[in-house]
Design a protein around this motif. Sequence first.
Motif, PDB file in Angstrom:
ATOM      1  N   VAL A  68       0.829  -1.205   0.000  1.00  6.39           N
ATOM      2  CA  VAL A  68       0.000   0.000   0.000  1.00  6.39           C
ATOM      3  C   VAL A  68       0.865   1.257   0.000  1.00  6.39           C
ATOM      4  N   PHE A  69       2.053   1.170   0.562  1.00  4.33           N
ATOM      5  CA  PHE A  69       2.973   2.312   0.585  1.00  4.33           C
ATOM      6  C   PHE A  69       3.266   2.802  -0.833  1.00  4.33           C
ATOM      7  N   TRP A  70       3.456   1.861  -1.763  1.00  3.42           N
ATOM      8  CA  TRP A  70       3.821   2.238  -3.126  1.00  3.42           C
ATOM      9  C   TRP A  70       2.675   2.941  -3.839  1.00  3.42           C
ATOM     10  N   GLY A  71       1.463   2.509  -3.604  1.00  3.31           N
ATOM     11  CA  GLY A  71       0.320   3.194  -4.201  1.00  3.31           C
ATOM     12  C   GLY A  71       0.184   4.612  -3.686  1.00  3.31           C
ATOM     13  N   GLU A  72       0.421   4.791  -2.393  1.00  3.38           N
ATOM     14  CA  GLU A  72       0.340   6.125  -1.795  1.00  3.38           C
ATOM     15  C   GLU A  72       1.451   7.039  -2.338  1.00  3.38           C
ATOM     16  N   MET A  73       2.655   6.489  -2.508  1.00  3.83           N
ATOM     17  CA  MET A  73       3.756   7.293  -3.032  1.00  3.83           C
ATOM     18  C   MET A  73       3.497   7.722  -4.480  1.00  3.83           C
ATOM     19  N   GLU A  74       2.938   6.827  -5.261  1.00  2.22           N
ATOM     20  CA  GLU A  74       2.630   7.173  -6.654  1.00  2.22           C
ATOM     21  C   GLU A  74       1.569   8.266  -6.725  1.00  2.22           C
ATOM     22  N   GLN A  75       0.569   8.140  -5.889  1.00  2.00           N
ATOM     23  CA  GLN A  75      -0.487   9.137  -5.876  1.00  2.00           C
ATOM     24  C   GLN A  75       0.042  10.503  -5.441  1.00  2.00           C
ATOM     25  N   ALA A  76       1.014  10.515  -4.565  1.00  2.00           N
ATOM     26  CA  ALA A  76       1.600  11.773  -4.081  1.00  2.00           C
ATOM     27  C   ALA A  76       2.700  12.293  -4.999  1.00  2.00           C
ATOM     28  N   ARG A  77       2.922  11.627  -6.148  1.00  2.00           N
ATOM     29  CA  ARG A  77       3.866  12.066  -7.180  1.00  2.00           C
ATOM     30  C   ARG A  77       5.321  11.872  -6.780  1.00  2.00           C
ATOM     31  N   PHE A  78       5.578  10.884  -5.911  1.00  2.26           N
ATOM     32  CA  PHE A  78       6.956  10.520  -5.588  1.00  2.26           C
ATOM     33  C   PHE A  78       7.418   9.445  -6.569  1.00  2.26           C
ATOM     34  N   ILE A  79       8.612   9.607  -7.114  1.00  5.10           N
ATOM     35  CA  ILE A  79       9.167   8.607  -8.015  1.00  5.10           C
ATOM     36  C   ILE A  79      10.509   8.124  -7.463  1.00  5.10           C
ATOM     37  N   VAL A  80      10.826   6.862  -7.738  1.00  6.77           N
ATOM     38  CA  VAL A  80      12.125   6.311  -7.343  1.00  6.77           C
ATOM     39  C   VAL A  80      13.170   6.783  -8.354  1.00  6.77           C
ATOM     40  N   VAL A  81      14.195   7.458  -7.855  1.00  7.78           N
ATOM     41  CA  VAL A  81      15.258   7.921  -8.747  1.00  7.78           C
ATOM     42  C   VAL A  81      16.475   7.002  -8.698  1.00  7.78           C
ATOM     43  N   GLN A  82      16.676   6.310  -7.584  1.00 11.51           N
ATOM     44  CA  GLN A  82      17.749   5.325  -7.459  1.00 11.51           C
ATOM     45  C   GLN A  82      17.395   4.355  -6.344  1.00 11.51           C
ATOM     46  N   SER A  83      17.983   3.178  -6.397  1.00 18.27           N
ATOM     47  CA  SER A  83      17.746   2.210  -5.332  1.00 18.27           C
ATOM     48  C   SER A  83      18.921   1.246  -5.251  1.00 18.27           C
ATOM     49  N   THR A  84      19.016   0.585  -4.130  1.00 23.17           N
ATOM     50  CA  THR A  84      20.014  -0.460  -3.937  1.00 23.17           C
ATOM     51  C   THR A  84      19.485  -1.396  -2.869  1.00 23.17           C
ATOM     52  N   ARG A  85      20.205  -2.474  -2.583  1.00 23.69           N
ATOM     53  CA  ARG A  85      19.755  -3.389  -1.552  1.00 23.69           C
ATOM     54  C   ARG A  85      20.941  -4.010  -0.836  1.00 23.69           C
ATOM     55  N   ILE A  86      20.678  -4.443   0.395  1.00 20.84           N
ATOM     56  CA  ILE A  86      21.713  -4.983   1.276  1.00 20.84           C
ATOM     57  C   ILE A  86      21.269  -6.378   1.712  1.00 20.84           C
ATOM     58  N   TRP A  87      22.142  -7.343   1.544  1.00 24.80           N
ATOM     59  CA  TRP A  87      21.859  -8.734   1.904  1.00 24.80           C
ATOM     60  C   TRP A  87      22.123  -8.944   3.389  1.00 24.80           C
ATOM     61  N   CYS A  88      21.126  -9.463   4.094  1.00 25.51           N
ATOM     62  CA  CYS A  88      21.243  -9.747   5.525  1.00 25.51           C
ATOM     63  C   CYS A  88      21.126 -11.257   5.716  1.00 25.51           C
ATOM     64  N   PRO A  89      22.243 -11.983   5.737  1.00 18.81           N
ATOM     65  CA  PRO A  89      22.200 -13.450   5.764  1.00 18.81           C
ATOM     66  C   PRO A  89      21.739 -14.001   7.103  1.00 18.81           C
ATOM     67  N   ASP A  90      21.145 -15.194   7.052  1.00 19.34           N
ATOM     68  CA  ASP A  90      20.727 -15.874   8.274  1.00 19.34           C
ATOM     69  C   ASP A  90      21.921 -16.369   9.075  1.00 19.34           C
ATOM     70  N   PHE A  91      23.010 -16.720   8.380  1.00 24.74           N
ATOM     71  CA  PHE A  91      24.209 -17.197   9.055  1.00 24.74           C
ATOM     72  C   PHE A  91      25.401 -16.902   8.155  1.00 24.74           C
ATOM     73  N   GLU A  92      26.592 -16.905   8.726  1.00 26.93           N
ATOM     74  CA  GLU A  92      27.792 -16.600   7.953  1.00 26.93           C
ATOM     75  C   GLU A  92      27.963 -17.634   6.838  1.00 26.93           C
ATOM     76  N   GLY A  93      28.190 -17.154   5.629  1.00 30.17           N
ATOM     77  CA  GLY A  93      28.367 -18.042   4.501  1.00 30.17           C
ATOM     78  C   GLY A  93      27.088 -18.330   3.740  1.00 30.17           C
ATOM     79  N   ALA A  94      25.940 -17.826   4.235  1.00 27.64           N
ATOM     80  CA  ALA A  94      24.674 -18.040   3.529  1.00 27.64           C
ATOM     81  C   ALA A  94      24.712 -17.337   2.183  1.00 27.64           C
ATOM     82  N   VAL A  95      24.354 -18.023   1.120  1.00 28.63           N
ATOM     83  CA  VAL A  95      24.417 -17.440  -0.218  1.00 28.63           C
ATOM     84  C   VAL A  95      23.104 -17.567  -0.970  1.00 28.63           C
TER      85      VAL A  95
END
Length: 457
Positions: A410-437
Amino acid sequence: MHCIRLLKSPSVISKHSIHDRSRRKKNKDSEQCSALAIEVLFTITTDLGDSFYHHDISLLFKLEFEDEHARSANGNNPAEAAATAAARNEQTGGNASGLKVMERQVGWRGGSRDHGLSFDLPHGWNGKRASYTLCITASSKSHPRVTEEGRMIMPSIIGSEIRHDASAQNDDEDNPSFLRRIPYVSASATAKGEEGHDLLIREAPPNANTSIASHVWDAGVATAAFLPRFLGLEQSTSRTKARSSLSLLAETIQSKLRRDLETPKTLTVLELGCGCAPLSVSLTTTLLPLLTDSLSNFHLDITLTDLPEAEDMALSNINHMPKLNHISTAFVPLDWEDVAAASSPTKSIPKSLQGKSLDLIMASDVTYNPATSPSLVQTLSALSRSSLAFSESEPLVLVAMKVRHQDEDVFWGEMEQARFIVVQSTRIWCPDFEGAVEEGEGEWVQVYLFRRLSDRG
């Protein structure tokens, strides 16, 4: 990603009471003269506490405490106490500051719900009147890293620290400070090829009847850890992909950092729904070398906003930063529901925010509740519109999230309606244990940069 959490405050007790608590002496003086131990009960769990660490792992417990022999032998004279402590360090395992250091390896069995242990304390420990710090981390501690392919990876276990300050007015061993140890690689450490250090973020004590704002959550932890890389301030040439993923953020910050003695420049930042303020602490820490530069004409203005009950925790964290003339910080209570309910949301934001030209709005772990997404987005819109009245463009908006269920869409629908656009993005991997791939062995924290399409056209 899992966190080491204390289930109760550490207890300093007579050693004999570990085996037979019914025999604990009531006389405080005799208790202080007896052999003592510090007891700890902890767990390793996710930020929500919905699962426990399911692998065997070795943990390092490091206890530092005052050298009571030195202090009692020299009264309250710091210089004499330090000299006495230095002379005893070789025998006590202490350090030059007069602190005794004890370390212990403890095994965690995968699937356990909790684990308890006790440290035997030497004679001379002055009971409740002794200050101490207890740090708990994985023995083979890892740091945030970036692969050759540009994949950002967090450690699987986040450590904790407990501090008891005996100089405080209340002599209560059951009320120490509890801190989350966020692994962090500073720009200077990266340039020198060093591992870096941890950001210390104060949280609510275990079992405290506090709001969720009194704890640090995964998106805030991961974003705080990698913020120096997002800003592009590290010197390592092998991290190009990680630096460029949020290049607009880096450009916004660096445009304020260009040395210009004629024109002072201020970076104005607002952390929305700040909670414990992890993003503001990380940003201030990252920029600290520039803020302490005597030739710098750069100023950092940070405003923390949340519900009133978050104020004490947020300010306790940001106020632990060095006091510099180049840094301004303030907490402003801000209820998104009040903004959303107003006939003119832009005019309903606090007056102290209406006159600010914001460069950056930051938020982490604010999209988990779909019911608040409409008011959250309306508040973002009101802040952006208000800022535009004093600036050529609306501020960048950084939102870090760990999606926990589909209802958050629902957050994304609200952002679109308010005229917010994604200009850049990235992501961070949070592993369950060391060595998880594998994808199923951890979760992603997503970091988005938004810009609102201006009403000016």
